[in-house]
Design a protein around this motif. Structure first.
Motif, PDB file in Angstrom:
ATOM      1  N   ASP A 175      -7.163  16.200   6.321  1.00  0.00           N
ATOM      2  CA  ASP A 175      -6.050  15.456   6.916  1.00  0.00           C
ATOM      3  C   ASP A 175      -6.241  13.953   6.732  1.00  0.00           C
ATOM      4  N   THR A 176      -5.132  13.255   6.600  1.00  0.00           N
ATOM      5  CA  THR A 176      -5.171  11.798   6.460  1.00  0.00           C
ATOM      6  C   THR A 176      -5.470  11.153   7.815  1.00  0.00           C
ATOM      7  N   PRO A 177      -6.378  10.203   7.856  1.00  0.00           N
ATOM      8  CA  PRO A 177      -6.616   9.489   9.119  1.00  0.00           C
ATOM      9  C   PRO A 177      -5.334   8.883   9.664  1.00  0.00           C
ATOM     10  N   LEU A 179      -5.050   6.651  -1.093  1.00  0.00           N
ATOM     11  CA  LEU A 179      -4.444   5.382  -0.714  1.00  0.00           C
ATOM     12  C   LEU A 179      -4.481   4.440  -1.904  1.00  0.00           C
ATOM     13  N   VAL A 180      -3.312   3.899  -2.264  1.00  0.00           N
ATOM     14  CA  VAL A 180      -3.192   2.966  -3.375  1.00  0.00           C
ATOM     15  C   VAL A 180      -2.865   1.587  -2.818  1.00  0.00           C
ATOM     16  N   GLU A 181      -3.630   0.601  -3.249  1.00  0.00           N
ATOM     17  CA  GLU A 181      -3.347  -0.793  -2.893  1.00  0.00           C
ATOM     18  C   GLU A 181      -2.937  -1.529  -4.160  1.00  0.00           C
ATOM     19  N   GLY A 182      -1.702  -2.040  -4.171  1.00  0.00           N
ATOM     20  CA  GLY A 182      -1.182  -2.635  -5.396  1.00  0.00           C
ATOM     21  C   GLY A 182      -1.055  -1.556  -6.454  1.00  0.00           C
ATOM     22  N   ASP A 183      -1.771  -1.721  -7.565  1.00  0.00           N
ATOM     23  CA  ASP A 183      -1.744  -0.690  -8.609  1.00  0.00           C
ATOM     24  C   ASP A 183      -3.113  -0.040  -8.794  1.00  0.00           C
ATOM     25  N   LYS A 184      -3.977  -0.113  -7.766  1.00  0.00           N
ATOM     26  CA  LYS A 184      -5.315   0.451  -7.839  1.00  0.00           C
ATOM     27  C   LYS A 184      -5.530   1.485  -6.745  1.00  0.00           C
ATOM     28  N   ILE A 185      -6.212   2.571  -7.050  1.00  0.00           N
ATOM     29  CA  ILE A 185      -6.640   3.520  -6.026  1.00  0.00           C
ATOM     30  C   ILE A 185      -7.732   2.859  -5.195  1.00  0.00           C
ATOM     31  N   THR A 228       0.838  -1.194   0.000  1.00  0.00           N
ATOM     32  CA  THR A 228       0.000   0.000   0.000  1.00  0.00           C
ATOM     33  C   THR A 228       0.872   1.244   0.000  1.00  0.00           C
ATOM     34  N   THR A 229       0.407   2.263  -0.718  1.00  0.00           N
ATOM     35  CA  THR A 229       1.109   3.543  -0.793  1.00  0.00           C
ATOM     36  C   THR A 229       0.122   4.653  -0.468  1.00  0.00           C
ATOM     37  N   LEU A 230       0.537   5.536   0.432  1.00  0.00           N
ATOM     38  CA  LEU A 230      -0.305   6.667   0.819  1.00  0.00           C
ATOM     39  C   LEU A 230       0.312   7.957   0.307  1.00  0.00           C
ATOM     40  N   PHE A 231      -0.467   8.705  -0.465  1.00  0.00           N
ATOM     41  CA  PHE A 231      -0.080  10.049  -0.889  1.00  0.00           C
ATOM     42  C   PHE A 231      -0.923  11.030  -0.073  1.00  0.00           C
ATOM     43  N   HIS A 232      -0.271  11.878   0.723  1.00  0.00           N
ATOM     44  CA  HIS A 232      -1.065  12.794   1.534  1.00  0.00           C
ATOM     45  C   HIS A 232      -0.526  14.219   1.397  1.00  0.00           C
ATOM     46  N   ASN A 233      -1.290  15.150   1.941  1.00  0.00           N
ATOM     47  CA  ASN A 233      -0.950  16.573   1.846  1.00  0.00           C
ATOM     48  C   ASN A 233      -0.822  17.003   0.381  1.00  0.00           C
ATOM     49  N   ALA A 234      -1.772  16.540  -0.437  1.00  0.00           N
ATOM     50  CA  ALA A 234      -1.791  16.859  -1.872  1.00  0.00           C
ATOM     51  C   ALA A 234      -2.998  17.733  -2.190  1.00  0.00           C
ATOM     52  N   ILE A 235      -2.955  18.375  -3.344  1.00  0.00           N
ATOM     53  CA  ILE A 235      -4.128  19.062  -3.887  1.00  0.00           C
ATOM     54  C   ILE A 235      -4.719  18.139  -4.951  1.00  0.00           C
ATOM     55  N   LEU A 236      -5.893  17.573  -4.646  1.00  0.00           N
ATOM     56  CA  LEU A 236      -6.550  16.651  -5.569  1.00  0.00           C
ATOM     57  C   LEU A 236      -7.412  17.446  -6.537  1.00  0.00           C
ATOM     58  N   VAL A 237      -7.159  17.268  -7.820  1.00  0.00           N
ATOM     59  CA  VAL A 237      -7.922  17.964  -8.864  1.00  0.00           C
ATOM     60  C   VAL A 237      -8.828  16.937  -9.528  1.00  0.00           C
ATOM     61  N   ASN A 238     -10.146  17.099  -9.354  1.00  0.00           N
ATOM     62  CA  ASN A 238     -11.076  16.120  -9.913  1.00  0.00           C
ATOM     63  C   ASN A 238     -12.488  16.686  -9.869  1.00  0.00           C
ATOM     64  N   GLU A 239     -13.299  16.320 -10.851  1.00  0.00           N
ATOM     65  CA  GLU A 239     -14.716  16.692 -10.878  1.00  0.00           C
ATOM     66  C   GLU A 239     -14.921  18.197 -10.691  1.00  0.00           C
ATOM     67  N   GLY A 245      -0.057   5.242   9.684  1.00  0.00           N
ATOM     68  CA  GLY A 245       0.746   4.267  10.397  1.00  0.00           C
ATOM     69  C   GLY A 245       0.804   2.915   9.729  1.00  0.00           C
ATOM     70  N   ASN A 246      -0.150   2.614   8.881  1.00  0.00           N
ATOM     71  CA  ASN A 246      -0.248   1.259   8.329  1.00  0.00           C
ATOM     72  C   ASN A 246       0.188   1.129   6.880  1.00  0.00           C
ATOM     73  N   ALA A 247       0.309   2.230   6.153  1.00  0.00           N
ATOM     74  CA  ALA A 247       0.709   2.133   4.748  1.00  0.00           C
ATOM     75  C   ALA A 247       2.176   1.723   4.656  1.00  0.00           C
ATOM     76  N   ASP A 248       2.482   0.901   3.671  1.00  0.00           N
ATOM     77  CA  ASP A 248       3.866   0.465   3.481  1.00  0.00           C
ATOM     78  C   ASP A 248       4.781   1.618   3.079  1.00  0.00           C
ATOM     79  N   THR A 249       4.241   2.505   2.234  1.00  0.00           N
ATOM     80  CA  THR A 249       5.002   3.671   1.787  1.00  0.00           C
ATOM     81  C   THR A 249       4.146   4.907   1.968  1.00  0.00           C
ATOM     82  N   VAL A 250       4.715   5.959   2.541  1.00  0.00           N
ATOM     83  CA  VAL A 250       3.996   7.217   2.746  1.00  0.00           C
ATOM     84  C   VAL A 250       4.744   8.325   2.018  1.00  0.00           C
TER      85      VAL A 250
END
Length: 294
Positions: free
Chosen positions: A36-38, A23-29, A3-14, A43-48
């Motif tokens: 703020d990120t929970p 949060l990405v698991e494998g190659d899927k969102i 799992t990979t967590l990307f946080h403190n980002a500006i999400l552009v969508n819709e 604490g649990n993501a493999d990569t932050v």
């Protein structure tokens, strides 16, 4: 599964830009959140990854590319162009049929799909080209795996001009696909070219390209395509709009309930015919770049 967590980002969508996390698991969102990120995720993501306010933007879908594969691969091919696309943030593309051979049969279409499955690094799709004589191919195509039909009302790269009225009526009335139209009236182009060749026996100057392929040809063809779609209730998409007049035709048709969409290209937004003396053939394209008012 990592799992990979990307946080403190500006999400552009819709249509919104919001501070948040992905949060990405494998190659899927797997999850997306705002603010703020929970704590349990951090604490649990493999990569932050702390994005430090960087933008995360969905991959672009480019619905009109020319990858020149097969037959013209000295210019480009699916392998090189899909990599260029991904490098620029385009994660899905739909390729046009004017290759060599042209993609006007089910076999040619399958060949491109197989090639893309082997070398493309982006998601891919392909249009099936229309001709005056391939109506059976269009009627029998599997449009669950095909982007739609590409229809040339004016000749351009390749030999796929469709100027037979019976064929046009059949395409719009009998196929279930989206019909993407290169909208230039071929008769008007031929008349303009004949007149200019007589006027310039030594060769038509490149700056006259907007007169060789005049705005009237675009307007007439777009009006024709809209009329066919309105008559038969079909879906039509007008490619690479180059005149303001066509936008008005499309807006009026939409207001009447016609199923019409459209696109343009960067060159029509950045240049006009006054740029030809400086840039010459570098801005020569079909449809031609038009007036400043466009």
């Amino acid at each position: 599964m990592s799992t990979t967590l990307f946080h403190n980002a500006i999400l552009v969508n819709e249509g919104e830009s919001v501070r948040g996390w992905i949060l990405v698991e494998g190659d899927k969102i797997a999850r997306i959140g705002h603010g703020d990120t929970p704590a349990d995720l951090q604490g649990n993501a493999d990569t932050v990854t702390d994005c430090d306010g960087a933008y995360i933007i969905p991959g672009v879908i480019d619905t009109h590319v020319h990858f020149r594969d097969p037959g013209l691969t000295e210019k480009a091919d699916i392998a090189t162009e899909s990599r260029a696309a991904v490098a620029g943030g385009v994660t899905s593309f739909i390729d046009m049929p004017n290759t060599n051979p042209a993609t006007v049969t089910a076999d040619a279409l399958r060949g491109k799909i197989v090639r893309a499955s082997q070398v493309s690094v982006a998601n891919y799709g392909f249009f099936l080209g229309a001709t005056n004589s391939n109506l059976p191919e269009l009627l029998n195509a599997d449009y669950t795996g095909t982007a739609g039909i590409k229809l040339f009302l004016g000749s351009s790269t390749g030999n796929m001009l469709v100027d037979d009225d019976t064929t046009l009526d059949a395409i719009f009335s009998r196929t279930c696909a989206l019909i993407a139209v290169h909208a230039e009236d071929e008769a008007m182009i031929r008349a303009a070219r004949t007149r200019l060749e007589a006027e310039y026996p030594g060769g038509i100057p490149v700056e006259m390209h907007p007169d060789v392929r005049p705005r009237e040809a675009c307007i007439a063809a777009t009006r024709h395509a809209i009329a066919l779609a309105e008559r038969h209730g079909s879906r039509v998409h007008i490619c690479h709009i180059s005149t303001a007049d066509e936008l008005r035709l499309i807006a009026d048709a939409k207001a009447r309930g016609v199923k019409v969409t459209a696109e343009t290209c960067p060159q029509y937004l950045l240049f006009d015919r006054n740029d030809f003396p400086a840039l010459g053939a570098r801005i020569k394209c079909n449809p031609a770049i038009k007036e400043p008012s466009d």
